[in-house]
Design a protein around this motif. Sequence first.
Motif, mmCIF file in Angstrom:
data_model
loop_
_atom_site.group_PDB
_atom_site.id
_atom_site.type_symbol
_atom_site.label_atom_id
_atom_site.label_comp_id
_atom_site.label_asym_id
_atom_site.label_seq_id
_atom_site.Cartn_x
_atom_site.Cartn_y
_atom_site.Cartn_z
ATOM 1 N N LEU A 59 0.828 -1.206 0.000
ATOM 2 C CA LEU A 59 0.000 0.000 0.000
ATOM 3 C C LEU A 59 0.860 1.253 0.000
ATOM 4 N N SER A 60 1.908 1.241 0.797
ATOM 5 C CA SER A 60 2.813 2.381 0.868
ATOM 6 C C SER A 60 3.474 2.642 -0.489
ATOM 7 N N ASN A 61 3.926 1.582 -1.153
ATOM 8 C CA ASN A 61 4.553 1.735 -2.467
ATOM 9 C C ASN A 61 3.570 2.260 -3.509
ATOM 10 N N LEU A 62 2.362 1.746 -3.504
ATOM 11 C CA LEU A 62 1.351 2.215 -4.449
ATOM 12 C C LEU A 62 1.050 3.697 -4.219
ATOM 13 N N GLN A 63 0.899 4.066 -2.961
ATOM 14 C CA GLN A 63 0.584 5.451 -2.635
ATOM 15 C C GLN A 63 1.753 6.363 -2.989
ATOM 16 N N LYS A 64 2.953 5.944 -2.667
ATOM 17 C CA LYS A 64 4.171 6.729 -2.937
ATOM 18 C C LYS A 64 4.319 7.027 -4.431
ATOM 19 N N MET A 82 -7.901 -3.550 2.403
ATOM 20 C CA MET A 82 -7.212 -2.313 2.765
ATOM 21 C C MET A 82 -6.907 -1.443 1.544
ATOM 22 N N PHE A 83 -6.985 -2.002 0.334
ATOM 23 C CA PHE A 83 -6.835 -1.191 -0.873
ATOM 24 C C PHE A 83 -7.904 -0.101 -0.923
ATOM 25 N N LEU A 84 -9.027 -0.327 -0.252
ATOM 26 C CA LEU A 84 -10.133 0.635 -0.266
ATOM 27 C C LEU A 84 -9.719 2.015 0.214
ATOM 28 N N GLY A 85 -8.677 2.098 1.042
ATOM 29 C CA GLY A 85 -8.262 3.372 1.605
ATOM 30 C C GLY A 85 -7.298 4.173 0.756
ATOM 31 N N LEU A 86 -6.867 3.626 -0.362
ATOM 32 C CA LEU A 86 -5.936 4.368 -1.205
ATOM 33 C C LEU A 86 -6.665 5.450 -1.985
ATOM 34 N N PRO A 87 -6.035 6.612 -2.150
ATOM 35 C CA PRO A 87 -6.662 7.684 -2.920
ATOM 36 C C PRO A 87 -6.986 7.219 -4.340
#
Length: 163
Positions: A59-64, A82-87
Amino acid sequence: MPAFAPLSRARSAFRPAARAAAACGLALMLLQPSAAAARQTYVVGSDRGGYLHDRLIELSNLQKHGVRVEIRGKVCYSTCTMFLGLPGACVDPATTFGFHGPSRGGRRLTQEKFDYFSRVMAQYYPAPLQSWFMAEGRNRISGVHKIKGSEIIRMGVPACSSA
């Protein structure tokens, strides 16, 4: 945006080999900058979850890297939710999401760890889902509570456009 400050406490609870395996697929995508830059979309197929620590790295890598996530598989269980919380994340209305509380291989955690890891997971959910998860969803350790993507959409996560 999720806060990861207490994550260092959690690292020892998960196996290094599993962490490396989970990050491998994402790493391959990120090592090919031209392909990743052209797409900027990560499509989640059927995903039954995995180790919390591994998912937090993903998740951190995707968001970054600003990668948009589309959850389109038949199922998205456990840490996949938890992917649901990514912008910019979106969901297919037909996807079945499966929720359960944190455990160590299906065994209950101490109350302190259970509460901590429940909060870590819940911070990735829209407010209505977060409230339900903390009050009810996290209390199931064996099996999952199933919720259709159409209901997740009603809770505030956008539907993916038809492709």
